[in-house]
Motif scaffolding. Sequence first.
Motif, short mmCIF file in Angstrom:
data_model
loop_
_atom_site.label_atom_id
_atom_site.label_comp_id
_atom_site.label_asym_id
_atom_site.label_seq_id
_atom_site.Cartn_x
_atom_site.Cartn_y
_atom_site.Cartn_z
N ASP A 237 65.66 33.30 -25.01
CA ASP A 237 65.02 33.00 -23.74
C ASP A 237 63.79 32.10 -23.95
N LEU A 238 63.07 32.37 -25.08
CA LEU A 238 61.92 31.54 -25.39
C LEU A 238 62.34 30.09 -25.66
N VAL A 239 63.45 29.93 -26.39
CA VAL A 239 63.94 28.57 -26.69
C VAL A 239 64.32 27.85 -25.41
N ALA A 240 65.06 28.57 -24.52
CA ALA A 240 65.46 27.95 -23.25
C ALA A 240 64.24 27.58 -22.41
N THR A 241 63.26 28.47 -22.41
CA THR A 241 62.06 28.20 -21.64
C THR A 241 61.31 27.00 -22.21
N LYS A 242 61.29 26.91 -23.55
CA LYS A 242 60.62 25.77 -24.17
C LYS A 242 61.30 24.46 -23.82
N SER A 253 51.02 17.87 -18.30
CA SER A 253 50.60 18.09 -19.68
C SER A 253 49.68 19.31 -19.81
N THR A 254 48.82 19.50 -18.81
CA THR A 254 47.93 20.66 -18.89
C THR A 254 48.69 21.98 -18.80
N ALA A 255 49.74 21.99 -17.94
CA ALA A 255 50.57 23.20 -17.83
C ALA A 255 51.31 23.45 -19.13
N GLU A 256 51.71 22.37 -19.81
CA GLU A 256 52.45 22.53 -21.07
C GLU A 256 51.57 23.20 -22.12
N LYS A 257 50.27 22.78 -22.18
CA LYS A 257 49.38 23.38 -23.16
C LYS A 257 49.22 24.88 -22.93
N GLU A 258 49.09 25.25 -21.63
CA GLU A 258 48.93 26.67 -21.31
C GLU A 258 50.16 27.47 -21.69
N LEU A 259 51.35 26.92 -21.38
CA LEU A 259 52.59 27.62 -21.69
C LEU A 259 52.82 27.69 -23.20
N GLU A 260 52.51 26.58 -23.88
CA GLU A 260 52.70 26.57 -25.33
C GLU A 260 51.80 27.59 -26.01
#
Length: 292
Positions: A237-242, A253-260
């Motif tokens: 699920d983590l891979v799919a979410t990534k 890009s800011t949302a990506e940093k938070e999710l990462e």
Amino acid sequence: QAELGVNEHHQNEVVSYMRFARFKRGMCLKTVDSCFQDLKDSRLVEETFTVDEVIDMLDGLQSVVHSEVESELINTTYTNVLLLRQLFSQAEKWYLKLQTDVSDLENRELLDQVAEFEKSDYTSSNKKSTADPIKPKLAPLNEGGSELLNKTVAHLQEENEKLKTRLRTIETQATAALDEKSKLEKSLRDLQMIQGDQKNNANQDITELENKVAALKSQFEKTLNDTTANQKFLEEDLVATKHDLLKVQDQLSTAEKELEKKFQQTAAYRNMKEILTKKNEQIKDLRRRLSK
């Protein structure tokens, strides 16, 4: 009617500009004609002139015509710059970078094509009895495209919220797995305490203890299998979410940093299997000790 290789809307814009240029060209020619007519009316009043007088008249006419033509050419250049500025301003609203090829401006084949297009448009316009329609204006920069852009941003924000919801679900599952791990550790500690309390009645209690150890081991293995399967599901699920996050990383890009960052926090889950394996080895060692 000759075509320029653009869509109908842009072709109409070209026609509008060519009519404007044709009008300005006509005004310039009228000005040049008036310069010659003024010379005829003001200087050519005698029947004979000397060479010096003719040269003087021609020099004066040259100066006036040169000034008028130069002024019109400069004005045409500035007009073209303003036209390009309008087009570039609209393109920048969409973060586009337009390019021009100056060499095409001297392409005789293309120039002949434009001349044919103007000729056909001028012929067709002369056939109309009504006046020219109102020239279409450039679309306002804050309408149309910006509305579509706002819809796109809203869609990306909605996708971001969905990803955040999935992250919260994964965090909940991870917390549940950690709670299960704590329960297993507590059971092992209780088993060790039971072993210490029953040393005096070893012969009678060993059998009971072995049964408890076997039951606990069976439960432990079952829980370990469930936890491993759950961990595999979480990893998938983590891979799919990534992958989903990678699709929108350019726009958010800011949302990506938070999710990462949150994904990186789940690295502790990968250590759970190693901890559980160590606990299983402790149970086996305990059983060997009890057998002795």
